[in-house]
Design an enzyme around this catalytic site. Structure first.
Site: not given
Length: 313
Positions: A11-12, A128, A213, A275
């Site tokens: 997102g950054n 979430k 994501k 991740k």
């Protein structure tokens, strides 16, 4: 044979503090400039991206404008709206870059639906947090208005709506994405983890959920038989013993070693662990697959010179 790479942007890479359209477009332009060397290569590229800040802002707008005349849209629709918005910005800046390069390639966004199991246990346990913060009184009032919603305290900062985060099982548009890649296009897909859908009779219907994501990007990478899954985050490497005197950057690591680090609790659930789990799943038993985790500044150098964290069988 050209490599097939799925690049998952954090997102950054899209929004910092300023949520205006102009600021986000400027951030995207800077992001894509750093990825330019990859676009100049002969690699087939899919770009996925987060949408956390954008969907949070959209949910605030929806809540504040809700009325009989302008009813708030459900979460799956908001996810589709952010996919279109961010995809449009990414397309605009990618096209600008391709024009400067005199490239023959085209770029397009695929609004992506991600199938999940209707009996996924995560669907009955919303965890979430999404959207704006509320006081306890506001949350209780909202709960009374919509008894299907759940609000929980989030780290002492207030109450937020929480939704399920199911595990993806398939990407409905993966064949379309594959076809676009085979015709030398750059594809933007799986924005914000994709729109979560479940099979219902002869179609699929959206549900109130948010898919991680990195898990969605990994599923897509498997389905299109990508060679490399590149996860771009805020740090140049994966670290063990993070923020301690024994901190160590991982540069080249196999999945067996990585699994051991997971068992030791080396990676935090809210940031690096998804991740790492996505990386382990993508590698599986395939010695030809690789996962690279690094930051945006090192993206091309990680491909060319081996910087960042490289994960393999």
């Amino acid at each position: 044979m050209a490599k097939k790479i799925v690049i998952a942007l954090g997102g950054n890479a899209i929004q910092n503090k300023d949520a205006s359209a102009a600021s986000q477009q400027a951030s995207i332009r800077q992001t894509l400039e750093k990825l330019k060397p990859l676009f100049e290569s002969d690699a087939s590229i899919v770009i996925s991206h987060g949408n956390g800040p954008q969907i949070g802002n959209l949910l605030i707008q929806q809540a504040k404008s809700h009325s009989t005349q302008t009813p708030a849209m459900p979460l799956d629709v908001c996810g589709a709206m952010t996919q279109g918005m961010i995809g449009y910005w990414l397309e605009t800046e990618t096209n600008r870059m391709l024009q400067k390069m005199n490239s023959h390639k085209h770029v397009g966004t695929v609004i992506t639906r991600v199938e999940v199991n209707a009996d996924d246990p995560h669907l009955s346990n919303p965890t979430k947090p999404i959207g704006p913060f509320y006081s306890k009184e506001e949350a209780e009032k909202l709960q009374e208005t919509d008894q299907n919603s759940v609000y929980k305290e989030d780290a002492g900062r207030g109450y937020r709506k929480v939704v399920p985060s199911p595990i993806p099982v398939s990407i409905l548009e993966h064949d379309l994405i594959q076809t676009l890649l085979e015709n030398d296009n750059i594809v933007i897909a799986c924005g914000g983890g994709g729109i979560p859908v479940i099979r219902k009779e002869d179609t699929f219907e959206g549900i109130e959920a948010v898919i991680d994501k990195d898990f969605a990007s990994e599923t897509l990478a498997e389905l299109i038989e990508a060679d490399t899954l590149m996860i771009l985050t805020a740090v140049p490497n994966v670290f063990v013993n993070y923020n301690t005197p024994e901190e160590k950057a991982l540069t080249d690591v196999d999945v067996t070693t990585l699994n051991n680090y997971v068992k030791e609790g080396q990676f935090s659930e809210g940031s690096m662990l998804p991740k790492i789990e996505a990386a382990i799943k993508f590698i599986g038993e395939d010695s030809h697959r690789e996962v690279i985790i690094t930051d945006l500044d090192n993206a091309y150098d990680a491909i060319r010179n081996g910087t960042g964290t490289h994960i393999h069988l």
